[in-house]
Design a protein around this motif. Structure first.
Motif, PDB file in Angstrom:
ATOM      1  N   TRP A 156       0.863  -1.177   0.000  1.00  0.00           N
ATOM      2  CA  TRP A 156       0.000   0.000   0.000  1.00  0.00           C
ATOM      3  C   TRP A 156       0.903   1.232   0.000  1.00  0.00           C
ATOM      4  CZ3 TRP A 156      -5.047   1.396  -0.281  1.00  0.00           C
ATOM      5  CH2 TRP A 156      -5.497   2.544   0.366  1.00  0.00           C
ATOM      6  N   ALA A 157       0.832   2.039  -1.050  1.00  0.00           N
ATOM      7  CA  ALA A 157       1.668   3.241  -1.172  1.00  0.00           C
ATOM      8  C   ALA A 157       0.740   4.449  -1.324  1.00  0.00           C
ATOM      9  CB  ALA A 157       2.614   3.118  -2.353  1.00  0.00           C
ATOM     10  N   ASN A 158       0.208   4.894  -0.207  1.00  0.00           N
ATOM     11  CA  ASN A 158      -0.826   5.923  -0.210  1.00  0.00           C
ATOM     12  C   ASN A 158      -0.199   7.308  -0.007  1.00  0.00           C
ATOM     13  OD1 ASN A 158      -3.717   6.396  -0.332  1.00  0.00           O
ATOM     14  ND2 ASN A 158      -3.571   7.023   1.810  1.00  0.00           N
ATOM     15  N   PHE A 159      -0.122   8.077  -1.084  1.00  0.00           N
ATOM     16  CA  PHE A 159       0.408   9.441  -1.038  1.00  0.00           C
ATOM     17  C   PHE A 159       1.805   9.504  -0.415  1.00  0.00           C
ATOM     18  CE2 PHE A 159      -4.236   9.956  -1.098  1.00  0.00           C
ATOM     19  CZ  PHE A 159      -4.362  10.707  -2.264  1.00  0.00           C
ATOM     20  N   CYS A 160       2.664   8.584  -0.819  1.00  0.00           N
ATOM     21  CA  CYS A 160       4.052   8.616  -0.345  1.00  0.00           C
ATOM     22  C   CYS A 160       5.034   8.777  -1.502  1.00  0.00           C
ATOM     23  CB  CYS A 160       4.380   7.379   0.482  1.00  0.00           C
ATOM     24  SG  CYS A 160       4.235   5.812  -0.414  1.00  0.00           S
ATOM     25  N   LEU A 161       4.850   8.015  -2.573  1.00  0.00           N
ATOM     26  CA  LEU A 161       5.803   8.080  -3.691  1.00  0.00           C
ATOM     27  C   LEU A 161       5.746   9.396  -4.448  1.00  0.00           C
ATOM     28  CD1 LEU A 161       5.569   4.408  -4.987  1.00  0.00           C
ATOM     29  CD2 LEU A 161       7.575   5.514  -4.007  1.00  0.00           C
ATOM     30  N   LEU A 162       4.758  10.230  -4.154  1.00  0.00           N
ATOM     31  CA  LEU A 162       4.715  11.566  -4.755  1.00  0.00           C
ATOM     32  C   LEU A 162       5.843  12.461  -4.224  1.00  0.00           C
ATOM     33  CD1 LEU A 162       3.424  12.837  -2.060  1.00  0.00           C
ATOM     34  CD2 LEU A 162       1.261  12.635  -3.254  1.00  0.00           C
ATOM     35  N   HIS A 163       6.520  11.997  -3.152  1.00  0.00           N
ATOM     36  CA  HIS A 163       7.664  12.747  -2.630  1.00  0.00           C
ATOM     37  C   HIS A 163       8.995  12.260  -3.214  1.00  0.00           C
ATOM     38  CE1 HIS A 163       5.204  15.005   0.073  1.00  0.00           C
ATOM     39  NE2 HIS A 163       4.809  13.946   0.758  1.00  0.00           N
ATOM     40  N   ALA A 164       8.960  11.198  -4.009  1.00  0.00           N
ATOM     41  CA  ALA A 164      10.181  10.696  -4.656  1.00  0.00           C
ATOM     42  C   ALA A 164      10.468  11.505  -5.917  1.00  0.00           C
ATOM     43  CB  ALA A 164      10.011   9.216  -5.017  1.00  0.00           C
ATOM     44  N   PRO A 165      11.728  11.765  -6.220  1.00  0.00           N
ATOM     45  CA  PRO A 165      12.029  12.465  -7.472  1.00  0.00           C
ATOM     46  C   PRO A 165      11.613  11.616  -8.676  1.00  0.00           C
ATOM     47  CG  PRO A 165      14.047  11.687  -6.413  1.00  0.00           C
ATOM     48  CD  PRO A 165      12.935  11.450  -5.450  1.00  0.00           C
ATOM     49  N   ARG A 166      11.210  12.271  -9.732  1.00  0.00           N
ATOM     50  CA  ARG A 166      10.770  11.571 -10.937  1.00  0.00           C
ATOM     51  C   ARG A 166      11.843  10.600 -11.450  1.00  0.00           C
ATOM     52  NH1 ARG A 166       6.532  12.923 -14.030  1.00  0.00           N
ATOM     53  NH2 ARG A 166       6.386  14.904 -12.936  1.00  0.00           N
ATOM     54  N   SER A 167      13.097  10.997 -11.324  1.00  0.00           N
ATOM     55  CA  SER A 167      14.198  10.165 -11.830  1.00  0.00           C
ATOM     56  C   SER A 167      14.304   8.823 -11.110  1.00  0.00           C
ATOM     57  CB  SER A 167      15.529  10.918 -11.700  1.00  0.00           C
ATOM     58  OG  SER A 167      15.782  11.237 -10.338  1.00  0.00           O
ATOM     59  N   ALA A 168      13.755   8.733  -9.894  1.00  0.00           N
ATOM     60  CA  ALA A 168      13.852   7.492  -9.116  1.00  0.00           C
ATOM     61  C   ALA A 168      12.556   6.693  -9.114  1.00  0.00           C
ATOM     62  CB  ALA A 168      14.243   7.817  -7.675  1.00  0.00           C
ATOM     63  N   PHE A 169      11.496   7.239  -9.685  1.00  0.00           N
ATOM     64  CA  PHE A 169      10.167   6.640  -9.560  1.00  0.00           C
ATOM     65  C   PHE A 169      10.112   5.222 -10.133  1.00  0.00           C
ATOM     66  CE2 PHE A 169       5.615   6.213 -10.693  1.00  0.00           C
ATOM     67  CZ  PHE A 169       5.045   6.482  -9.459  1.00  0.00           C
ATOM     68  N   SER A 170      10.639   5.026 -11.333  1.00  0.00           N
ATOM     69  CA  SER A 170      10.587   3.697 -11.957  1.00  0.00           C
ATOM     70  C   SER A 170      11.362   2.665 -11.159  1.00  0.00           C
ATOM     71  CB  SER A 170      11.104   3.764 -13.398  1.00  0.00           C
ATOM     72  OG  SER A 170      10.195   4.460 -14.211  1.00  0.00           O
ATOM     73  N   SER A 171      12.487   3.059 -10.592  1.00  0.00           N
ATOM     74  CA  SER A 171      13.267   2.107  -9.792  1.00  0.00           C
ATOM     75  C   SER A 171      12.515   1.729  -8.518  1.00  0.00           C
ATOM     76  CB  SER A 171      14.653   2.668  -9.463  1.00  0.00           C
ATOM     77  OG  SER A 171      14.557   3.805  -8.641  1.00  0.00           O
ATOM     78  N   HIS A 172      11.765   2.665  -7.952  1.00  0.00           N
ATOM     79  CA  HIS A 172      10.957   2.336  -6.780  1.00  0.00           C
ATOM     80  C   HIS A 172       9.829   1.368  -7.158  1.00  0.00           C
ATOM     81  CE1 HIS A 172      13.252   5.141  -4.570  1.00  0.00           C
ATOM     82  NE2 HIS A 172      12.593   6.238  -4.903  1.00  0.00           N
ATOM     83  N   LEU A 173       9.203   1.597  -8.309  1.00  0.00           N
ATOM     84  CA  LEU A 173       8.165   0.668  -8.768  1.00  0.00           C
ATOM     85  C   LEU A 173       8.742  -0.727  -8.999  1.00  0.00           C
ATOM     86  CD1 LEU A 173       6.076   2.764 -11.334  1.00  0.00           C
ATOM     87  CD2 LEU A 173       5.490   2.218  -8.958  1.00  0.00           C
ATOM     88  N   ALA A 174       9.936  -0.794  -9.572  1.00  0.00           N
ATOM     89  CA  ALA A 174      10.584  -2.091  -9.817  1.00  0.00           C
ATOM     90  C   ALA A 174      10.861  -2.819  -8.500  1.00  0.00           C
ATOM     91  CB  ALA A 174      11.877  -1.890 -10.602  1.00  0.00           C
TER      92      ALA A 174
END
Length: 197
Positions: free
Chosen positions: A104-122
């Motif tokens: 559950w990632a509720n309004f948290c990954l919006l604080h990650a930089p765009r450049s790191a977003f895909s790696s967090h999803l992976a």
């Protein structure tokens, strides 16, 4: 790495944030949908858990609820919730492999930089068991900006978010749109997306 100013603000306003979010999270239909999507007694992760309100609802429903947040004050609050095991961790610390029935990632990954977003999803995909549930909510929009409190946000439109999720191997099931008042007192539009690995 998490934005230092954003973390400082969450540490300073942790109690206010918990007070503001306590009631609506415990009755959130998306959270109830997530719980239903997980097997009885399943192991779940509340990523960027804040004060642990969502994780507490998961635990009360019989799930084994783990929680992580990069704010030490939020982790302290989350550990006061019944049935919640919270620990201090940033998004990039997620290294688990196939152990969670749901994340559950509720309004948290919006604080990650765009450049790191895909790696967090992976990393989330890797941490989920095959077919595991993944729910993500973000504020919608374009670009990156700080709010009036100084928190750093990265905004996504629905098509872009769905493309990023599909690219990392998630199957999008449905989406919900809404708007609500944040800690900064501003009304902002958001999207919540239900997926599975």
């Amino acid at each position: 790495m998490s934005d230092a100013e954003t973390l400082r603000i969450y540490d300073a306003h942790a109690a206010d944030y918990a007070q503001k979010n306590q009631s609506y999270l415990s009755n959130d239909p998306r959270l109830l949908e997530f719980i239903t999507a997980c097997p009885a007694g399943g192991r779940v992760l509340d990523l960027g858990c804040g004060p642990g309100t969502s994780a507490a609802v998961m635990a009360k429903a019989g799930l084994l609820a783990e929680a992580t947040d990069a704010s030490a004050e939020m982790v302290a609050l989350a550990n006061q919730q019944t049935g919640v095991a919270a620990r201090l961790a940033q998004f990039e610390d997620l290294k688990a492999r196939s152990i969670y029935d749901g994340i559950w990632a509720n309004f948290c990954l919006l604080h990650a930089p765009r450049s790191a977003f895909s790696s967090h999803l992976a990393a989330i995909k890797q941490a989920l068991k095959p077919g595991g549930a993944f729910y993500i909510a973000l504020k919608t929009g374009k670009g990156e900006a700080r709010d009036t409190l100084g928190r750093l946000y990265t905004y996504y439109e629905e098509d872009e978010l769905n493309d990023l999720l599909a690219r990392e191997g998630f199957t999008v099931l449905n989406s919900t749109h809404g708007s609500s008042e944040g800690l900064d007192g501003q009304i902002a539009p958001w999207i919540s997306v239900a997926t599975h690995a």
